[in-house]
Design a protein around this motif. Sequence first.
Motif, PDB file in Angstrom:
ATOM      1  N   UNK A 112       0.528  -1.330   0.033  1.00  0.00           N
ATOM      2  CA  UNK A 112       0.178   0.066  -0.036  1.00  0.00           C
ATOM      3  C   UNK A 112       0.837   1.084   0.052  1.00  0.00           C
ATOM      4  N   UNK A 113       2.050   1.171   0.450  1.00  0.00           N
ATOM      5  CA  UNK A 113       2.852   2.365   0.441  1.00  0.00           C
ATOM      6  C   UNK A 113       4.279   2.178  -0.287  1.00  0.00           C
ATOM      7  N   UNK A 114       4.529   0.889  -0.450  1.00  0.00           N
ATOM      8  CA  UNK A 114       6.081   0.591  -0.976  1.00  0.00           C
ATOM      9  C   UNK A 114       5.722   0.224  -2.463  1.00  0.00           C
ATOM     10  N   UNK A 115       6.584   0.469  -3.434  1.00  0.00           N
ATOM     11  CA  UNK A 115       6.583   0.328  -5.034  1.00  0.00           C
ATOM     12  C   UNK A 115       7.882  -0.357  -5.663  1.00  0.00           C
ATOM     13  N   UNK A 116       8.092  -0.025  -6.636  1.00  0.00           N
ATOM     14  CA  UNK A 116       9.020  -0.674  -7.375  1.00  0.00           C
ATOM     15  C   UNK A 116      10.640  -0.446  -7.071  1.00  0.00           C
ATOM     16  N   UNK A 117      10.597   0.886  -6.360  1.00  0.00           N
ATOM     17  CA  UNK A 117      11.988   1.290  -6.030  1.00  0.00           C
ATOM     18  C   UNK A 117      12.539   0.494  -4.716  1.00  0.00           C
ATOM     19  N   UNK A 118      11.673   0.380  -4.019  1.00  0.00           N
ATOM     20  CA  UNK A 118      11.571  -0.409  -2.571  1.00  0.00           C
ATOM     21  C   UNK A 118      11.917  -1.944  -2.949  1.00  0.00           C
ATOM     22  N   UNK A 119      11.239  -2.491  -3.949  1.00  0.00           N
ATOM     23  CA  UNK A 119      11.482  -3.846  -4.336  1.00  0.00           C
ATOM     24  C   UNK A 119      12.949  -4.079  -4.769  1.00  0.00           C
ATOM     25  N   UNK A 120      13.283  -2.957  -5.717  1.00  0.00           N
ATOM     26  CA  UNK A 120      14.822  -2.968  -6.182  1.00  0.00           C
ATOM     27  C   UNK A 120      15.573  -3.207  -5.095  1.00  0.00           C
ATOM     28  N   UNK A 121      15.600  -2.035  -3.908  1.00  0.00           N
ATOM     29  CA  UNK A 121      16.477  -2.174  -3.019  1.00  0.00           C
ATOM     30  C   UNK A 121      16.571  -3.541  -2.144  1.00  0.00           C
ATOM     31  N   UNK A 122      15.448  -4.072  -1.905  1.00  0.00           N
ATOM     32  CA  UNK A 122      15.421  -5.338  -1.300  1.00  0.00           C
ATOM     33  C   UNK A 122      16.141  -6.454  -2.152  1.00  0.00           C
ATOM     34  N   UNK A 123      15.645  -6.426  -3.565  1.00  0.00           N
ATOM     35  CA  UNK A 123      16.457  -7.292  -4.198  1.00  0.00           C
ATOM     36  C   UNK A 123      17.806  -7.108  -4.369  1.00  0.00           C
ATOM     37  N   UNK A 124      18.497  -5.976  -4.404  1.00  0.00           N
ATOM     38  CA  UNK A 124      19.930  -5.676  -4.408  1.00  0.00           C
ATOM     39  C   UNK A 124      20.429  -6.113  -3.053  1.00  0.00           C
ATOM     40  N   UNK A 125      19.809  -5.938  -1.950  1.00  0.00           N
ATOM     41  CA  UNK A 125      20.368  -6.222  -0.597  1.00  0.00           C
ATOM     42  C   UNK A 125      20.660  -7.939  -0.746  1.00  0.00           C
ATOM     43  N   UNK A 126      19.652  -8.584  -1.052  1.00  0.00           N
ATOM     44  CA  UNK A 126      19.355 -10.039  -1.123  1.00  0.00           C
ATOM     45  C   UNK A 126      20.738 -10.504  -1.765  1.00  0.00           C
ATOM     46  N   UNK A 127      20.762 -10.032  -3.193  1.00  0.00           N
ATOM     47  CA  UNK A 127      21.662 -10.390  -4.062  1.00  0.00           C
ATOM     48  C   UNK A 127      23.216 -10.016  -3.620  1.00  0.00           C
TER      49      UNK A 127
END
Length: 275
Positions: free
Chosen positions: A84-99
């Motif tokens: 409801x508040x997060x979008x693609x930018x936050x998903x990109x950050x999470x993916x980068x952190x996991x990677x």
Amino acid sequence: MINKAFDIVNRKVEATLSEQGYVRKNVTGTDSNELVTLYTGESTAYSVLYYKDKKHMVMRSCSMTEDGPDNEWKTIGTWIFDPSTDGEREAESIGNDFAENVSSPLFVQASKVQKKKKKNSDDGSGDPLFFSKRLVAVFPELKDEIKAEEDGYEQFRGVLFAREFIVPKIDRLLRENKKSDIDKLADILSAQYGYCDLDTRSIITIVILNSITNEDQKETLRENMSSELIKAWKAAEKYRGKKVKPAKKKKQSFMQRMADQSIENRKAYMNQLNQ
């Protein structure tokens, strides 16, 4: 949105793991509350999950057996993602952190020696540096402070760094009472306490949590904290402001002296934590 975000995270993770020889498997969650992906290698498996009720994006790992993952999962990263508040930018950050997690030399080397390690070993790969980097999700300014510490010293000074940089930020956060960030902090502390090594666990309980004296702030933090960490925090409170006294020396066998040397090292470390 959550399906798109989950795909973004997994594209980042899959690109990194495929270079290491991991293969993505088609799996489904145990119930409708979960989104899940699985990556298997020769000795290690990784999984990315999203829990819809908690709004948690989680990455975890376990050992491989001849029959597949042994399912003794250890969490290596947790982020809050609210569609409801997060979008693609936050998903990109999470993916980068996991990677970044699974591409670090620490994890690559751990996966190579996984077969040689004993089951249920207390030897963890989550050291104070690894833990401090996880807190960047709550305190972005830590990123530059961690880099300065790494550049300035041969070894990462976990206790001093936590006392100088992490504790004041947590104190400020609790005083400002930013509930969403406090919940995120509790999630990270809980996940890392369950995963990291013994020295890092001591930093979490004795240095960080024991620095909190306001009872209302304690209760706010505990609301989203794991029962395991709550119990450890309670046990650690008896060390607040105290130094561990060495036991009186007496005549010992060679094996007893060797065992006690390890105990003395631990007591010296405890004293450092409480200074």
